[in-house]
Design an enzyme around this catalytic site. Structure first.
Site, PDB file in Angstrom:
ATOM      1  N   ASP A   1       9.186  -1.843  15.041  1.00 34.36           N
ATOM      2  CA  ASP A   1       9.238  -0.488  15.575  1.00 34.36           C
ATOM      3  C   ASP A   1       9.384  -0.592  17.091  1.00 34.36           C
ATOM      4  O   ASP A   1       9.160  -1.655  17.669  1.00 34.36           O
ATOM      5  CB  ASP A   1       7.965   0.279  15.190  1.00 34.36           C
TER       6      ASP A   1
ATOM      7  N   ARG B   1      20.115  -5.188   5.018  1.00 38.74           N
ATOM      8  CA  ARG B   1      20.594  -3.960   4.381  1.00 38.74           C
ATOM      9  C   ARG B   1      21.252  -3.153   5.489  1.00 38.74           C
ATOM     10  O   ARG B   1      20.810  -3.164   6.640  1.00 38.74           O
ATOM     11  CB  ARG B   1      19.420  -3.141   3.795  1.00 38.74           C
TER      12      ARG B   1
ATOM     13  N   ARG C   1      -3.363  10.495   1.278  1.00 40.92           N
ATOM     14  CA  ARG C   1      -4.385  11.151   2.088  1.00 40.92           C
ATOM     15  C   ARG C   1      -4.978  12.323   1.336  1.00 40.92           C
ATOM     16  O   ARG C   1      -4.217  13.142   0.823  1.00 40.92           O
ATOM     17  CB  ARG C   1      -3.678  11.745   3.308  1.00 40.92           C
TER      18      ARG C   1
ATOM     19  N   GLU D   1      22.227  10.070   5.791  1.00 38.77           N
ATOM     20  CA  GLU D   1      22.023   8.625   5.904  1.00 38.77           C
ATOM     21  C   GLU D   1      22.216   7.983   4.532  1.00 38.77           C
ATOM     22  O   GLU D   1      21.472   8.286   3.601  1.00 38.77           O
ATOM     23  CB  GLU D   1      20.596   8.415   6.415  1.00 38.77           C
TER      24      GLU D   1
ATOM     25  N   TYR E   1      11.754  -6.716  11.243  1.00 38.03           N
ATOM     26  CA  TYR E   1      11.797  -5.286  11.500  1.00 38.03           C
ATOM     27  C   TYR E   1      10.723  -4.946  12.526  1.00 38.03           C
ATOM     28  O   TYR E   1       9.545  -5.214  12.312  1.00 38.03           O
ATOM     29  CB  TYR E   1      11.562  -4.443  10.228  1.00 38.03           C
TER      30      TYR E   1
ATOM     31  N   ARG F   1       0.877  -1.177   0.000  1.00 38.43           N
ATOM     32  CA  ARG F   1       0.000   0.000   0.000  1.00 38.43           C
ATOM     33  C   ARG F   1       0.903   1.212   0.000  1.00 38.43           C
ATOM     34  O   ARG F   1       2.048   1.148   0.440  1.00 38.43           O
ATOM     35  CB  ARG F   1      -0.810   0.062   1.301  1.00 38.43           C
TER      36      ARG F   1
ATOM     37  N   ARG G   1      18.477  10.556   3.295  1.00 42.22           N
ATOM     38  CA  ARG G   1      17.861  11.544   4.180  1.00 42.22           C
ATOM     39  C   ARG G   1      18.924  12.396   4.836  1.00 42.22           C
ATOM     40  O   ARG G   1      20.062  11.946   5.027  1.00 42.22           O
ATOM     41  CB  ARG G   1      17.107  10.886   5.341  1.00 42.22           C
TER      42      ARG G   1
END
Ligand code: FDA
Length: 366
Positions: A349, A247, A174, A299, A347, A170, A279
């Site tokens: 959070d 990675r 918005r 980064e 991964y 996805r 970034r």
């Protein structure tokens, strides 16, 4: 003899240590790094809390987890609203009405929806076979070309056409003027930095830094009845089923002595292919800093080779198959608990790793 040897002073290890100690268990936490906190570690540079292992913004929808972390820190009102810089053009992220207005001059949600629809239809992709086709079929050509393609190719080190479609399931689009990156109810940065938060979790717990568990596995294992292991699971089993791929990232941090405000935002993504970094983070904006200097970090995504810092697991079929073999071995262990992002090859959070640690504590001790 300790009840638990906890390998890794990251969030998983620290939450487990805090909860086990609260239940009267003794814990020894060891870490190979020279600091606690794992990847959420922040260090003060020129009075600014610098996120050494990449930008960390706490967010969750779970009130229990939010209340839990608020025991250890007060959170500020930081809201993540990144900017994309595409060859000097600036766009708001995530894709929202501000982005569409800048891209196309559209001022209503209907116009924006129409524009995306036209572009999707013009591309004529019915069954996407790679990431490029998948992205275009979701958001159209303009957003893909300017805001997705270059960034994704840098992140993965491969052309978008050569990446599988499933990576992007996805894309958050918005049709409101809302630049808040996360949909979660709770969000912020701990005032005083993440390290202070983890220090509180580890208050009263024995911690030994600068020691690698594998340098003397037997010695460390003999110090406790049970082990909580949060390092790399393939390394624990001597890579007998193969090496799990990651990675990696390189961080280039600079103090700018004569600049108080470099980019006006904590996170600016460079979405073209040519700029080698993805970034720039300006750390003071995470905490509304007013110092006369600033600290920025570029980064750079990079290939991972054994020995490099592992950041993002590569959850493709090959690696999943290898991980399943290690998981089977782990499930047979009686006195070793595997947890955290490296031991479960996932991964996570921060709120997820805290949730996982709390669930482990409940299974183990309640
Ligand atoms: P973590 O890696 O933190 O801790 C494991 C510890 O074990 C390390 O300190 C390591 O040194 C130690 N260790 C490993 N092997 C050892 C050995 N053999 N001997 C001794 N010690 C050993 N999340 C979020 O919610 N918001 C965000 O904005 C971000 N941003 C973000 C950016 C980037 C670039 C990355 C890679 C990740 C994020 N995250 C994030 C995710 C977040 O970093 C993650 O959820 C936690 O750090 C995971 O905590 P763990 O304790 O699992 O691992």
């Amino acid at each position: 003899m300790y009840d638990y040897l906890i390998v890794g002073a990251g969030l998983f290890g620290a939450v487990f240590a805090y909860e086990a100690s609260k239940r009267g268990k003794t814990c020894l936490v060891i870490d190979k790094r020279d600091h606690i906190g794992g990847n959420v570690y922040t260090e003060e540079v020129e009075g600014i809390n610098v996120h050494r292992y990449g930008a960390h913004i706490f967010h969750t929808n779970n009130k229990k987890i939010w209340d839990y972390v608020n025991q250890f820190a007060t959170f500020n009102r930081y809201t993540n609203a990144p900017i994309a810089n595409y060859k000097g053009e600036l766009y708001n992220l995530p894709f929202n009405m501000n982005t569409f207005y800048t891209l196309w001059g559209v001022t209503s949600p209907q116009e924006a929806q129409q524009k995306i629809k036209e572009q999707r239809e013009a591309a004529g992709i019915s069954k996407p076979t790679n990431l490029e086709e998948q992205a275009i079929s979701l958001v159209g050509t303009d957003i893909y070309q300017k805001l997705i393609k270059g960034y994704t190719e840098k992140q993965w080190g491969r052309a978008a056409k050569d990446l599988p479609a499933f990576i992007i399931k996805r894309l958050p689009v918005r049709f409101t003027f809302d630049n808040n990156y996360f949909n979660d109810r709770y969000q912020g940065i701990p005032i005083g930095g993440y390290t202070a938060m983890v220090e509180k979790m580890l208050e009263g717990v024995d911690v030994t830094l600068n020691v690698d568990f594998f340098e003397d596995k037997e010695k460390w294992s003999n110090l406790a009845n049970k082990i909580v292991f949060t390092g790399m699971i393939d390394q624990y089993y001597d890579y007998q089923h193969g090496v799990l791929a990651y990675r990696s990232l390189q961080f280039d941090t600079t103090v700018l002595d004569d600049v108080a405000n470099y980019q006006g935002n904590a996170v600016v993504n460079y979405t073209d292919r040519e700029t080698p970094y993805t970034r720039i983070i300006e750390h003071k904006h995470f905490e509304f800093g007013t110092q006369d200097k600033t600290v920025i970090t570029k980064e750079y995504p990079s290939e991972w080779h054994p020995g490099d810092e592992p950041y993002y697991p590569v959850n493709d079929k090959r690696n999943e198959a290898i991980y399943q073999k290690y998981k089977q071995l782990a499930e047979q262990e009686v006195n070793v608990i595997f947890g955290g992002r490296l031991a479960t090859y996932k991964y996570y959070d921060m709120h997820q790793v805290i949730g996982a640690a709390l669930a482990t504590v409940t299974r183990e001790l309640d």
